[in-house]
Design an enzyme around this catalytic site. Structure first.
Site, PDB file in Angstrom:
ATOM      1  N   GLY A  23      12.196  -6.216   1.529  1.00  0.00           N
ATOM      2  CA  GLY A  23      13.264  -7.077   2.067  1.00  0.00           C
ATOM      3  C   GLY A  23      14.336  -6.345   2.853  1.00  0.00           C
ATOM      4  N   PHE A 105      -1.538   0.335  10.060  1.00  0.00           N
ATOM      5  CA  PHE A 105      -1.504   1.052  11.344  1.00  0.00           C
ATOM      6  C   PHE A 105      -2.867   0.874  11.998  1.00  0.00           C
ATOM      7  CE2 PHE A 105      -2.292   4.092   7.883  1.00  0.00           C
ATOM      8  CZ  PHE A 105      -3.570   4.541   8.199  1.00  0.00           C
ATOM      9  N   TYR A 156      -5.847 -12.666  10.325  1.00  0.00           N
ATOM     10  CA  TYR A 156      -7.102 -11.919  10.166  1.00  0.00           C
ATOM     11  C   TYR A 156      -7.492 -11.748   8.691  1.00  0.00           C
ATOM     12  CZ  TYR A 156      -4.142  -7.582  10.144  1.00  0.00           C
ATOM     13  OH  TYR A 156      -3.208  -6.618   9.893  1.00  0.00           O
ATOM     14  N   PRO A 197       1.558 -15.326   9.518  1.00  0.00           N
ATOM     15  CA  PRO A 197       2.256 -15.305  10.804  1.00  0.00           C
ATOM     16  C   PRO A 197       1.393 -14.690  11.899  1.00  0.00           C
ATOM     17  CG  PRO A 197       3.444 -14.030   9.087  1.00  0.00           C
ATOM     18  CD  PRO A 197       2.039 -14.267   8.603  1.00  0.00           C
TER      19      PRO A 197
HETATM   20  C1  HXC Z   1      -4.958   7.681  10.594  1.00  0.00           C
HETATM   21  C2  HXC Z   1      -3.223   7.807   9.057  1.00  0.00           C
HETATM   22  C3  HXC Z   1      -2.315   7.272   9.987  1.00  0.00           C
HETATM   23  C4  HXC Z   1      -2.821   6.951  11.304  1.00  0.00           C
HETATM   24  C5  HXC Z   1      -1.248   7.647   8.139  1.00  0.00           C
HETATM   25  N1  HXC Z   1      -2.509   8.047   7.926  1.00  0.00           N
HETATM   26  N2  HXC Z   1      -1.097   7.176   9.387  1.00  0.00           N
HETATM   27  N3  HXC Z   1      -4.530   8.015   9.335  1.00  0.00           N
HETATM   28  N4  HXC Z   1      -4.141   7.171  11.547  1.00  0.00           N
HETATM   29  N5  HXC Z   1      -2.041   6.433  12.237  1.00  0.00           N
HETATM   30  C6  HXC Z   1      -3.059   8.623   6.714  1.00  0.00           C
HETATM   31  C7  HXC Z   1      -2.404   9.938   6.340  1.00  0.00           C
HETATM   32  O1  HXC Z   1      -2.956  11.038   7.069  1.00  0.00           O
HETATM   33  C8  HXC Z   1      -2.726  10.012   4.853  1.00  0.00           C
HETATM   34  O2  HXC Z   1      -4.063  10.384   4.627  1.00  0.00           O
HETATM   35  C9  HXC Z   1      -2.635   8.571   4.411  1.00  0.00           C
HETATM   36  O3  HXC Z   1      -2.787   7.789   5.612  1.00  0.00           O
HETATM   37  C10 HXC Z   1      -1.280   8.242   3.798  1.00  0.00           C
HETATM   38  O4  HXC Z   1      -0.268   8.582   4.732  1.00  0.00           O
HETATM   39  P1  HXC Z   1       1.216   8.883   4.257  1.00  0.00           P
HETATM   40  O5  HXC Z   1       2.047   9.057   5.493  1.00  0.00           O
HETATM   41  O6  HXC Z   1       1.241   9.960   3.236  1.00  0.00           O
HETATM   42  O7  HXC Z   1       1.538   7.506   3.487  1.00  0.00           O
HETATM   43  P2  HXC Z   1       2.888   6.825   3.131  1.00  0.00           P
HETATM   44  O8  HXC Z   1       4.062   7.751   3.319  1.00  0.00           O
HETATM   45  O9  HXC Z   1       2.678   6.201   1.824  1.00  0.00           O
HETATM   46  O10 HXC Z   1       3.066   5.701   4.290  1.00  0.00           O
HETATM   47  C11 HXC Z   1       2.272   4.519   4.271  1.00  0.00           C
HETATM   48  C12 HXC Z   1       1.876   4.105   5.674  1.00  0.00           C
HETATM   49  C13 HXC Z   1       3.098   4.015   6.621  1.00  0.00           C
HETATM   50  C14 HXC Z   1       1.134   2.756   5.571  1.00  0.00           C
HETATM   51  C15 HXC Z   1       0.890   5.170   6.271  1.00  0.00           C
HETATM   52  O11 HXC Z   1       2.717   3.546   7.932  1.00  0.00           O
HETATM   53  C16 HXC Z   1       4.160   3.106   6.057  1.00  0.00           C
HETATM   54  O12 HXC Z   1       5.038   3.551   5.329  1.00  0.00           O
HETATM   55  N6  HXC Z   1       4.155   1.790   6.407  1.00  0.00           N
HETATM   56  C17 HXC Z   1       5.072   0.792   5.870  1.00  0.00           C
HETATM   57  C18 HXC Z   1       5.522  -0.223   6.885  1.00  0.00           C
HETATM   58  C19 HXC Z   1       4.461  -0.836   7.705  1.00  0.00           C
HETATM   59  O13 HXC Z   1       3.329  -0.360   7.800  1.00  0.00           O
HETATM   60  N7  HXC Z   1       4.825  -1.961   8.355  1.00  0.00           N
HETATM   61  C20 HXC Z   1       3.916  -2.664   9.230  1.00  0.00           C
HETATM   62  C21 HXC Z   1       3.397  -3.892   8.564  1.00  0.00           C
HETATM   63  S1  HXC Z   1       2.772  -4.844   9.844  1.00  0.00           S
HETATM   64  P3  HXC Z   1      -4.502  11.888   4.207  1.00  0.00           P
HETATM   65  O14 HXC Z   1      -5.957  11.801   3.959  1.00  0.00           O
HETATM   66  O15 HXC Z   1      -4.144  12.748   5.396  1.00  0.00           O
HETATM   67  O16 HXC Z   1      -3.695  12.229   2.989  1.00  0.00           O
HETATM   68  C22 HXC Z   1       1.557  -5.822   9.392  1.00  0.00           C
HETATM   69  C23 HXC Z   1       1.295  -6.835  10.497  1.00  0.00           C
HETATM   70  C24 HXC Z   1      -0.038  -7.424  10.549  1.00  0.00           C
HETATM   71  O17 HXC Z   1       1.022  -5.735   8.336  1.00  0.00           O
HETATM   72  C25 HXC Z   1      -0.322  -8.387  11.712  1.00  0.00           C
HETATM   73  C26 HXC Z   1       0.419  -8.175  12.997  1.00  0.00           C
HETATM   74  C27 HXC Z   1       0.140  -9.201  14.078  1.00  0.00           C
HETATM   75  P1  NAP Z   2       8.149  -3.993   8.181  1.00  0.00           P
HETATM   76  O1  NAP Z   2       9.559  -4.188   8.635  1.00  0.00           O
HETATM   77  O2  NAP Z   2       7.553  -2.657   8.357  1.00  0.00           O
HETATM   78  O3  NAP Z   2       8.063  -4.476   6.687  1.00  0.00           O
HETATM   79  C1  NAP Z   2       7.301  -3.891   5.710  1.00  0.00           C
HETATM   80  C2  NAP Z   2       8.181  -3.642   4.513  1.00  0.00           C
HETATM   81  O4  NAP Z   2       7.361  -3.204   3.435  1.00  0.00           O
HETATM   82  C3  NAP Z   2       9.236  -2.576   4.757  1.00  0.00           C
HETATM   83  O5  NAP Z   2      10.499  -3.089   4.410  1.00  0.00           O
HETATM   84  C4  NAP Z   2       8.845  -1.444   3.815  1.00  0.00           C
HETATM   85  O6  NAP Z   2       9.995  -0.833   3.254  1.00  0.00           O
HETATM   86  C5  NAP Z   2       8.056  -2.188   2.745  1.00  0.00           C
HETATM   87  N1  NAP Z   2       7.094  -1.329   2.058  1.00  0.00           N
HETATM   88  C6  NAP Z   2       6.115  -0.590   2.609  1.00  0.00           C
HETATM   89  N2  NAP Z   2       5.456   0.095   1.667  1.00  0.00           N
HETATM   90  C7  NAP Z   2       6.028  -0.235   0.484  1.00  0.00           C
HETATM   91  C8  NAP Z   2       5.782   0.127  -0.860  1.00  0.00           C
HETATM   92  N3  NAP Z   2       4.804   0.993  -1.181  1.00  0.00           N
HETATM   93  N4  NAP Z   2       6.559  -0.421  -1.822  1.00  0.00           N
HETATM   94  C9  NAP Z   2       7.541  -1.284  -1.498  1.00  0.00           C
HETATM   95  N5  NAP Z   2       7.827  -1.667  -0.253  1.00  0.00           N
HETATM   96  C10 NAP Z   2       7.070  -1.146   0.728  1.00  0.00           C
HETATM   97  O7  NAP Z   2       7.143  -5.014   8.939  1.00  0.00           O
HETATM   98  P2  NAP Z   2       7.181  -6.600   9.122  1.00  0.00           P
HETATM   99  O8  NAP Z   2       6.593  -6.878  10.450  1.00  0.00           O
HETATM  100  O9  NAP Z   2       8.532  -7.138   8.794  1.00  0.00           O
HETATM  101  O10 NAP Z   2       6.132  -7.102   8.031  1.00  0.00           O
HETATM  102  C11 NAP Z   2       6.504  -7.951   6.950  1.00  0.00           C
HETATM  103  C12 NAP Z   2       5.289  -8.724   6.460  1.00  0.00           C
HETATM  104  O11 NAP Z   2       4.821  -9.589   7.479  1.00  0.00           O
HETATM  105  C13 NAP Z   2       4.090  -7.862   6.074  1.00  0.00           C
HETATM  106  O12 NAP Z   2       3.444  -8.429   4.942  1.00  0.00           O
HETATM  107  C14 NAP Z   2       3.207  -7.976   7.276  1.00  0.00           C
HETATM  108  O13 NAP Z   2       1.853  -7.727   6.974  1.00  0.00           O
HETATM  109  C15 NAP Z   2       3.439  -9.407   7.661  1.00  0.00           C
HETATM  110  N6  NAP Z   2       3.089  -9.752   9.019  1.00  0.00           N
HETATM  111  C16 NAP Z   2       3.859  -9.350  10.041  1.00  0.00           C
HETATM  112  C17 NAP Z   2       3.515  -9.729  11.320  1.00  0.00           C
HETATM  113  C18 NAP Z   2       4.352  -9.347  12.491  1.00  0.00           C
HETATM  114  O14 NAP Z   2       3.992  -9.704  13.613  1.00  0.00           O
HETATM  115  N7  NAP Z   2       5.455  -8.638  12.315  1.00  0.00           N
HETATM  116  C19 NAP Z   2       2.392 -10.523  11.530  1.00  0.00           C
HETATM  117  C20 NAP Z   2       1.618 -10.909  10.440  1.00  0.00           C
HETATM  118  C21 NAP Z   2       1.987 -10.542   9.176  1.00  0.00           C
HETATM  119  P3  NAP Z   2      10.096   0.754   2.905  1.00  0.00           P
HETATM  120  O15 NAP Z   2       9.494   1.487   4.045  1.00  0.00           O
HETATM  121  O16 NAP Z   2      11.558   0.956   2.722  1.00  0.00           O
HETATM  122  O17 NAP Z   2       9.349   0.925   1.615  1.00  0.00           O
END
Ligand code: HXC
Ligand code: NAP
Length: 293
Positions: A23, A105, A156, A197
Site C-alpha cells: 500500500g 519483470f 493474463y 486491471p
Molecule cells: C532476470 C531477474 C531480473 C530480471 C531479478 N532477477 N530481476 N532475472 N531478469 N530483470 C532475479 C535475480 O537475479 C535473482 O535471481 C532473483 O530474480 C531475485 O532477485 P532479487 O533482486 O534478489 O529479489 P528481490 O530483492 O526480492 O526483488 C523482487 C523483484 C523486484 C520481483 C525481483 O523486481 C521487486 O522488488 N519487485 C516489487 C515491485 C514490482 O515488481 N512491481 C511491479 C508489479 S506490476 P538469482 O538467481 O540471481 O539469485 C504487475 C503488473 C502486471 O504485476 C500487469 C501489467 C499490465
Molecule cells: P508497485 O507500485 O510496484 O506495487 C507493488 C507493491 O508490492 C509495492 O508497494 C511493493 O512494496 C510491494 N511488494 C513487493 N514485494 C513485496 C513483498 N515481498 N512483501 C510485501 N510487499 C511487497 O506496482 P503496481 O502497478 O501499483 O501494482 C499493484 C498491483 O496491481 C499488483 O498486484 C500488480 O500485479 C497489479 N497490476 C498492476 C497493473 C498496472 O498496470 N500497474 C496491471 C495489472 C495488475 P515494497 O517494494 O516496499 O515491498
C-alpha cells in the site's frame, strides 16, 4: 460526470478496517487514499518501512484519516502473522484484506534462474496465500460476522502471457484461490473477489515491464480499444465498491477493468479493424456474389 470522479457516497467505508499489502506505492497507495476518504481506517504494509511511513503521513495529511504503516514481507508467514497482530493491537479488529503486493519483470523464461522464478511466485502466490490464510483463520476463530478478501490479479491470469510467465502462473493461482474460497468460506461470512486491471501507469510496473525506451516503442494505450490507459481513481472506485457493504452479494467475481484490452487480443477477427470503412461495400458484394455457387 467524468471517469476520474469519485464514485461512492461519503462515509461508504466508515469505520471499516482495511489492510492493503503493497500500500505504500502505485495502485495500492491510490486505493488506500480513496478508502481513507470514504472513512476507512487503514494499514499499509510492504518491505520498505520508511516508504510506508512517508506514504502514511502524506495520506493522513491529505484525507484527515488514519493510516498505520507496518513492515511485512508477505513471503514469510510469521511476518504476516505479526503484521495481523500489529493491526489488531492498533484497531482491535480487521474487516478487509486487500492482496495487492506483487513482484514482476519481463524476461524470456529460459533466462530465468530457479530463484528468479520463485521470487515472483513467492511474492504473488505465496504472499497472497500467506495473508489469506492468516486473516481467514483469524476471522473464523473469532467468528467475525462479515469480512472481505480482495485480490488484485491481471487479465493474463486466464489468458497467460509470454515474457511474464512467473507472474502469469502466480496470478492464475490467486484467481483460483479467489473463486475457491468464495464458496468454501462464504459460510463464515468471508467474501472473496478480484479485480483484473489492464494497463494503469505506475512507476513500479512501468520500470520493470517497459524499461528504457520500451515505453515509447510499445505504447500500451494503443492495445486498448478505448485507446487510453486507466486512471487510478477508476480502479479505486471498483475496489471501494468491492470492499464496501454495497457489494454484499458479490462473491467469487473477478471484475476486469481494461478498456477491452484482453478481448481485443483474443477475438480471431478483431484485426479486421484495420479495414477502411469504404472497403466494406466491396467486401459485402464479393461475399454475396459467392452465394449458392
Ligand atoms: C532476470 C531477474 C531480473 C530480471 C531479478 N532477477 N530481476 N532475472 N531478469 N530483470 C532475479 C535475480 O537475479 C535473482 O535471481 C532473483 O530474480 C531475485 O532477485 P532479487 O533482486 O534478489 O529479489 P528481490 O530483492 O526480492 O526483488 C523482487 C523483484 C523486484 C520481483 C525481483 O523486481 C521487486 O522488488 N519487485 C516489487 C515491485 C514490482 O515488481 N512491481 C511491479 C508489479 S506490476 P538469482 O538467481 O540471481 O539469485 C504487475 C503488473 C502486471 O504485476 C500487469 C501489467 C499490465
Ligand atoms: P508497485 O507500485 O510496484 O506495487 C507493488 C507493491 O508490492 C509495492 O508497494 C511493493 O512494496 C510491494 N511488494 C513487493 N514485494 C513485496 C513483498 N515481498 N512483501 C510485501 N510487499 C511487497 O506496482 P503496481 O502497478 O501499483 O501494482 C499493484 C498491483 O496491481 C499488483 O498486484 C500488480 O500485479 C497489479 N497490476 C498492476 C497493473 C498496472 O498496470 N500497474 C496491471 C495489472 C495488475 P515494497 O517494494 O516496499 O515491498
Amino acid at each position: 460526470m467524468a471517469y476520474t470522479d469519485k464514485m461512492l457516497r461519503d462515509n461508504a467505508l466508515k469505520d471499516k478496517i482495511i489492510v492493503v499489502t503493497g500500500g505504500g506505492s502505485g495502485l495500492g497507495k491510490s486505493m488506500t487514499k480513496y478508502f481513507m476518504e470514504l472513512g476507512a481506517k487503514v494499514a499499509i504494509t510492504s518491505r520498505d518501512l520508511e516508504k510506508l511511513k512517508t506514504t502514511a503521513q502524506e495520506l493522513e495529511a491529505e484525507t484527515g484519516g488514519k493510516c498505520l504503516a507496518v513492515q511485512c514481507d508477505v513471503r514469510h508467514y510469521e511476518e504476516v502473522e505479526n503484521m495481523l497482530q500489529a493491526v489488531l493491537k492498533e484497531y482491535g479488529r480487521v474487516d478487509v484484506l486487500l492482496n495487492n503486493a506483487a513482484g514482476n519483470f519481463i524476461s524470456p523464461t529460459e533466462r530465468l534462474s530457479a530463484n528468479a522464478f520463485d521470487t515472483v511466485i513467492d511474492i504473488v502466490l505465496k504472499g497472497s496465500k500467506n495473508c489469506t490464510l492468516a486473516f481467514g483463520k483469524h476471522w473464523i476463530d473469532t467468528k467475525q460476522e462479515k469480512s472481505t478478501i480482495l485480490n488484485i490479479v491481471t487479465t493474463y491470469a486466464w489468458t497467460g502471457s509470454a515474457y511474464v510467465v512467473p507472474s502469469a502462473t502466480a496470478k492464475a493461482g490467486v484467481l483460483a484461490m479467489t473463486r475457491s474460497l468464495a464458496v468454501e468460506w462464504a459460510k463464515y461470512g468471508i467474501r472473496s473477489n478480484a479485480i483484473a486491471p489492464g494497463p494503469f501507469p505506475t512507476k513500479g510496473a512501468w520500470d520493470r515491464l517497459l524499461p528504457g525506451d520500451l515505453k515509447d516503442k510499445f505504447d500500451l494505450a494503443k492495445k486498448v480499444p478505448l485507446k487510453r490507459v486507466g486512471d487510478h481513481q477508476e480502479l479505486a472506485n471498483i475496489a471501494a465498491y468491492l470492499v464496501s457493504d454495497f457489494s454484499a452479494y458479490v462473491n467469487g467475481e473477478v471484475i476486469t477493468i481494461d478498456g477491452g484490452e484482453w478481448l481485443k487480443g483474443a477475438g480471431q477477427f478483431n484485426l479486421l479493424e484495420a479495414i477502411p470503412e469504404e472497403m466494406w461495400d466491396m467486401l459485402e458484394a464479393m461475399i454475396k456474389a459467392k452465394k449458392n455457387k
